[in-house]
Design a protein around this motif. Structure first.
Motif, PDB file in Angstrom:
ATOM      1  N   THR A 159      76.061  -2.368  62.750  1.00  0.00           N
ATOM      2  CA  THR A 159      74.696  -1.864  62.866  1.00  0.00           C
ATOM      3  C   THR A 159      74.420  -1.504  64.316  1.00  0.00           C
ATOM      4  O   THR A 159      74.744  -2.277  65.222  1.00  0.00           O
ATOM      5  CB  THR A 159      73.662  -2.926  62.423  1.00  0.00           C
ATOM      6  N   GLU A 160      73.840  -0.332  64.511  1.00  0.00           N
ATOM      7  CA  GLU A 160      73.388   0.048  65.842  1.00  0.00           C
ATOM      8  C   GLU A 160      71.899  -0.251  65.953  1.00  0.00           C
ATOM      9  O   GLU A 160      71.089   0.311  65.219  1.00  0.00           O
ATOM     10  CB  GLU A 160      73.617   1.548  66.087  1.00  0.00           C
ATOM     11  N   MET A 161      71.533  -1.183  66.843  1.00  0.00           N
ATOM     12  CA  MET A 161      70.128  -1.446  67.101  1.00  0.00           C
ATOM     13  C   MET A 161      69.659  -0.411  68.127  1.00  0.00           C
ATOM     14  O   MET A 161      70.070  -0.451  69.287  1.00  0.00           O
ATOM     15  CB  MET A 161      69.940  -2.853  67.681  1.00  0.00           C
ATOM     16  N   LYS A 162      68.816   0.494  67.659  1.00  0.00           N
ATOM     17  CA  LYS A 162      68.395   1.614  68.493  1.00  0.00           C
ATOM     18  C   LYS A 162      66.978   1.372  68.997  1.00  0.00           C
ATOM     19  O   LYS A 162      66.075   1.103  68.205  1.00  0.00           O
ATOM     20  CB  LYS A 162      68.423   2.875  67.619  1.00  0.00           C
ATOM     21  N   ILE A 164      63.498   2.217  69.852  1.00  0.00           N
ATOM     22  CA  ILE A 164      62.504   3.275  69.641  1.00  0.00           C
ATOM     23  C   ILE A 164      61.419   3.120  70.714  1.00  0.00           C
ATOM     24  O   ILE A 164      61.016   4.075  71.350  1.00  0.00           O
ATOM     25  CB  ILE A 164      61.895   3.186  68.218  1.00  0.00           C
ATOM     26  N   LYS A 165      60.954   1.898  70.903  1.00  0.00           N
ATOM     27  CA  LYS A 165      60.074   1.594  72.027  1.00  0.00           C
ATOM     28  C   LYS A 165      60.197   0.124  72.369  1.00  0.00           C
ATOM     29  O   LYS A 165      60.647  -0.681  71.549  1.00  0.00           O
ATOM     30  CB  LYS A 165      58.618   1.996  71.737  1.00  0.00           C
TER      31      LYS A 165
ATOM     32  N   TYR B  17      61.137  -4.156  63.054  1.00  0.00           N
ATOM     33  CA  TYR B  17      62.563  -3.906  62.828  1.00  0.00           C
ATOM     34  C   TYR B  17      62.676  -3.009  61.613  1.00  0.00           C
ATOM     35  O   TYR B  17      62.358  -3.429  60.502  1.00  0.00           O
ATOM     36  CB  TYR B  17      63.321  -5.215  62.575  1.00  0.00           C
ATOM     37  N   VAL B 158      59.782  -1.620  68.988  1.00  0.00           N
ATOM     38  CA  VAL B 158      60.300  -1.119  67.710  1.00  0.00           C
ATOM     39  C   VAL B 158      61.801  -0.883  67.840  1.00  0.00           C
ATOM     40  O   VAL B 158      62.255  -0.213  68.769  1.00  0.00           O
ATOM     41  CB  VAL B 158      59.627   0.215  67.307  1.00  0.00           C
ATOM     42  N   THR B 159      62.559  -1.475  66.948  1.00  0.00           N
ATOM     43  CA  THR B 159      64.001  -1.232  66.913  1.00  0.00           C
ATOM     44  C   THR B 159      64.373  -0.620  65.571  1.00  0.00           C
ATOM     45  O   THR B 159      63.923  -1.094  64.529  1.00  0.00           O
ATOM     46  CB  THR B 159      64.801  -2.545  67.080  1.00  0.00           C
ATOM     47  N   GLU B 160      65.181   0.424  65.629  1.00  0.00           N
ATOM     48  CA  GLU B 160      65.736   0.990  64.392  1.00  0.00           C
ATOM     49  C   GLU B 160      67.131   0.429  64.197  1.00  0.00           C
ATOM     50  O   GLU B 160      68.019   0.644  65.019  1.00  0.00           O
ATOM     51  CB  GLU B 160      65.795   2.524  64.496  1.00  0.00           C
ATOM     52  N   MET B 161      67.316  -0.327  63.115  1.00  0.00           N
ATOM     53  CA  MET B 161      68.640  -0.805  62.775  1.00  0.00           C
ATOM     54  C   MET B 161      69.332   0.314  61.989  1.00  0.00           C
ATOM     55  O   MET B 161      68.951   0.610  60.861  1.00  0.00           O
ATOM     56  CB  MET B 161      68.553  -2.069  61.902  1.00  0.00           C
TER      57      MET B 161
END
Lengths: 180, 180
Positions: A159-162, A164-165, B17, B158-161
């Motif tokens: 999983t890539e934790m991206k 966003i803010k 998340y 905010v993190t996008e997994m």
């Protein structure tokens, strides 16, 4: 349901949490909690934390009887003795590799291990070989930014934790109990 | 260090998340563990889990004295009574909103809350208002795919997994203690 999928096969997974967003270490901690609930034996190695680190998770895990070891020297980008940091990382990796190979632990977390890998302090091939040769039931979770391609190729789940803010960018300092 | 950043300001954060990758719920659980270690009082509401769910995390959290409540009916895409699912979600949200507003809990997790939001079962504006009006010290973590834009706008972090790969796609079934 796909009938070709094996049912109930029990085997250890290699999971990677990478990316620049929050939640990599905490996701590994959540897995530890879940594993504990199933009666598994988890053990945690933190490659970038000082051996005397005492963040929220250390206190909670101590109560739960989960070994958590800081293997670093509290390394920061301002560290003046990188050779010492490298030596600590290599010695720490030997301990972690032995724990994985022993089969005594159902889940081994290598927290922030990608940094010493990226710095060239620990050879990626050595980690990959240790993961390949591990006892079948052992789950290994690796976290940190920029996971090396060899690791991603070997892993079962990545999983890539991206980001966003992030609160910090808006001037909110790190909150105790949430970020440390 | 940026000198303009406020130092040591203590205030509750809203964390989201989201994304299609693994690690959303486990990252929230990891935060619960970290918060516990700091003496905080966490509470968890799971919008898509049955009230009698007993996954690994439920067993471990019970031991730690952390309340975790399944608010759903074990909803699946094959559910035959969507109106009942919607009613359960609305009733569950009332409970969760009251817990947030009470200030009795330092950290409230709304696990998989984005699904009832997306289905239109809970109004997004109501959630946003509850978060805005909450006592200053209360942290709230919301998880689930496709977080609504209003929620992302309000959140501090905010993190996008993002799913890079998943064991299940390679034919490996879900592993007890890791995925449930």
């Amino acid at each position: 349901m796909n009938k070709e999928r094996p049912k109930g096969e029990r085997r250890g997974l290699v999971l990677v949490y990478t990316g620049d967003g929050k939640g990599k270490t905490t996701a590994a901690l959540g897995l530890v909690l879940r594993a504990l609930g199933r009666g598994f034996r988890p053990r945690i190695f933190q490659f970038m934390k000082h051996e005397r680190a005492a963040f929220g998770e250390h206190r909670a895990l101590e109560k739960l009887g989960v070994p958590i070891e800081g293997l670093g020297d509290g390394f920061s980008w301002r560290s003046r003795d990188l050779e010492k940091s490298a030596e600590l990382a290599r010695a720490g990796w030997q301990r972690a590799a032995a724990a994985i190979a022993s089969g005594d632990w159902d889940l081994v977390v290598l927290d922030e291990v990608t940094y010493p890998l990226r710095f060239g302090w620990i050879p990626v091939t050595e980690v990959v070989e240790t993961l390949r040769a591990r006892p079948r039931h052992v789950h290994v979770v690796l976290t940190g930014r920029d996971a090396p391609a060899q690791l991603v190729a070997l892993a079962d789940t990545v999983t890539e934790m991206k980001k966003i803010k992030h609160a910090y960018d808006a001037g909110v300092p790190a909150q105790k109990g949430m970020e440390h």
